[in-house]
Design a protein around this motif. Structure first.
Motif, PDB file in Angstrom:
ATOM      1  N   GLY A  94       0.821  -1.192   0.000  1.00  0.00           N
ATOM      2  CA  GLY A  94       0.000   0.000   0.000  1.00  0.00           C
ATOM      3  C   GLY A  94       0.860   1.249   0.000  1.00  0.00           C
ATOM      4  O   GLY A  94       1.711   1.435  -0.869  1.00  0.00           O
ATOM      5  N   GLN A  95       0.644   2.111   0.990  1.00  0.00           N
ATOM      6  CA  GLN A  95       1.420   3.351   1.072  1.00  0.00           C
ATOM      7  C   GLN A  95       2.804   3.142   1.674  1.00  0.00           C
ATOM      8  O   GLN A  95       3.675   4.007   1.539  1.00  0.00           O
ATOM      9  CB  GLN A  95       0.676   4.378   1.925  1.00  0.00           C
ATOM     10  N   GLU A  96       3.014   2.029   2.351  1.00  0.00           N
ATOM     11  CA  GLU A  96       4.262   1.812   3.072  1.00  0.00           C
ATOM     12  C   GLU A  96       5.300   1.119   2.191  1.00  0.00           C
ATOM     13  O   GLU A  96       5.015   0.112   1.539  1.00  0.00           O
ATOM     14  CB  GLU A  96       4.001   0.956   4.311  1.00  0.00           C
ATOM     15  N   VAL A  97       6.513   1.686   2.140  1.00  0.00           N
ATOM     16  CA  VAL A  97       7.621   1.101   1.393  1.00  0.00           C
ATOM     17  C   VAL A  97       8.818   0.956   2.331  1.00  0.00           C
ATOM     18  O   VAL A  97       9.190   1.905   3.032  1.00  0.00           O
ATOM     19  CB  VAL A  97       8.020   1.971   0.182  1.00  0.00           C
ATOM     20  N   TRP A  98       9.396  -0.238   2.320  1.00  0.00           N
ATOM     21  CA  TRP A  98      10.599  -0.499   3.106  1.00  0.00           C
ATOM     22  C   TRP A  98      11.746  -0.895   2.181  1.00  0.00           C
ATOM     23  O   TRP A  98      11.532  -1.582   1.172  1.00  0.00           O
ATOM     24  CB  TRP A  98      10.375  -1.664   4.079  1.00  0.00           C
TER      25      TRP A  98
END
Length: 381
Positions: free
Chosen positions: A138-142
């Motif tokens: 979703g909006q989270e990128v690691w």
């Protein structure tokens, strides 16, 4: 420490330039014969264009023969090397992001790719026992590098429709190491300067595929031709190979060696930094993972806001980066003393598919073109 971590993921000027200009193909060798219903070039292009937001997983093998040197990322010898050794001091310290980019664009790499629609992506790049991960949920990128024990988190902004914006995985250097991304770049730039033909049917990763060949209609390019394998069932790009002018073997080969259309397990897109990892959280506008497409606002004449210019389009395009936007450590790097050659307008770094001119006036010009075109552009502006 924040700036040190950010540099780990920011390729210096040469990185996005080289990644962008080498996104064109080469000769594809079929690994098995097949016989598909005949389709025109326009029909295969439409098939590829219709591939998006799908679920799949696969293993990618990316091979680069660009003649890029291995670069040290810091001063001093490698662990176990004596001070003053030639290995440690051959090129001196260079920006860490530049060394990272050169590493990714040299030799052969293997990666696992997982996708569930447009906003659930994971890519694992293996380097011996070390591993780099880029994970979007979703909006989270690691982004996580096991060798460095560092993890970086970015929360992508939402668009007007509530969906998160940005490609996520593609914003990291590893994101360009997939057939989808390279094919997207190559096909997005099609214009009358490109001849598109359909080659022999083939099989890639056990799947039937059409072959598209792109031939430049201009002599002002280092790219000989482009060949892509397009999955006959889904339209997914399965392979992109790059051949430089005057060379028989591909300078770049990126293809799936395994490919499945089954939806990956949802847990693959959940990431928690390992215990003891150094964690940094940055804003998406904080300079991390600059978009090589430069998709932001543009001024008149195709100039991106901020002064950069892209002259021409497609095969003979030249990017001109003003002196004030060139990283300070690039022009005085010891790397240039060893690998650059002098020209009438500055120092030159070249690969089979790209040329970079560090002009005497401080500008950087680069493109998939011969040096003569860069010199012409430099003298005309």
């Amino acid at each position: 420490m924040a700036s040190q971590q950010r540099n780990k993921w920011i390729p210096a000027v040469a990185a996005p330039v080289i990644v962008g200009v080498i996104a064109f193909g080469g000769g594809l060798t079929a690994n098995a014969q097949t016989d598909l219903p005949d389709r025109s070039a326009e029909e295969v292009l439409a098939l590829a264009a219709g591939h998006h937001d799908t679920s799949f997983s696969g293993t990618v093998e990316a091979s680069f023969a660009l003649g890029l040197p291995p670069l040290p990322t810091r001063q001093g010898p490698e662990r176990g090397e004596p001070e003053g050794s030639s290995a440690a001091g051959a090129t001196g310290a260079v920006p860490e992001g530049l060394a990272e980019a050169f590493s990714l664009l040299s030799g052969t790499h293997e990666a696992r790719v997982f996708a569930d629609g447009a906003d659930r992506l994971r890519m694992q790049v293996f380097d011996g026992t070390d591993e780099r991960n880029v994970v979007r949920n979703g909006q989270e990128v690691w982004a996580y590098d096991s060798a460095e024990g560092r993890a970086t988190q970015v929360i992508l902004p939402q668009g007007p429709d509530g969906a998160s914006t940005g490609h996520g995985m593609a914003r990291a250097p590893e994101g360009d190491m997939t057939p989808e991304r390279l094919a997207e770049k190559a096909l997005a730039g099609l214009d009358p300067t490109t001849e598109v033909t359909v080659g022999e049917d083939t099989r890639v990763a056990g799947r039937d595929a059409y072959t598209l060949r792109l031939d430049p209609r201009t002599p002002d390019t280092l790219v000989e031709d482009v060949t892509l394998a397009v999955d006959a069932a889904t339209g997914a790009p399965l392979s992109v190979r790059v051949r430089a002018v005057g060379q028989e073997d591909p300078a770049i080969s990126v293809e799936y060696t395994s490919y499945s259309t089954e939806t990956p397990d949802a847990g693959l897109f959940e990431f928690t930094p390992p215990a003891g990892a150094e964690v940094e959280r940055v804003r998406p506008d904080g300079g991390m993972w600059p978009d090589a497409h430069r998709s932001g606002p543009r001024g008149a004449g195709g100039h991106p806001a901020g002064g950069d210019a892209v002259l021409g389009s497609g095969w003979d395009a030249v990017a001109v980066i003003p002196a004030e936007k060139v990283p300070a450590g690039l022009t005085d790097s010891p790397l240039l003393d060893q690998y650059a050659i002098d020209s009438a307008a500055g120092r030159v770094l070249s690969t089979p598919l790209a040329t970079v001119l560090l002009a005497d006036d401080g500008r950087v010009l680069a493109g998939p073109v011969p040096l003569e075109r860069l010199l012409d552009v430099a003298s005309s502006r």
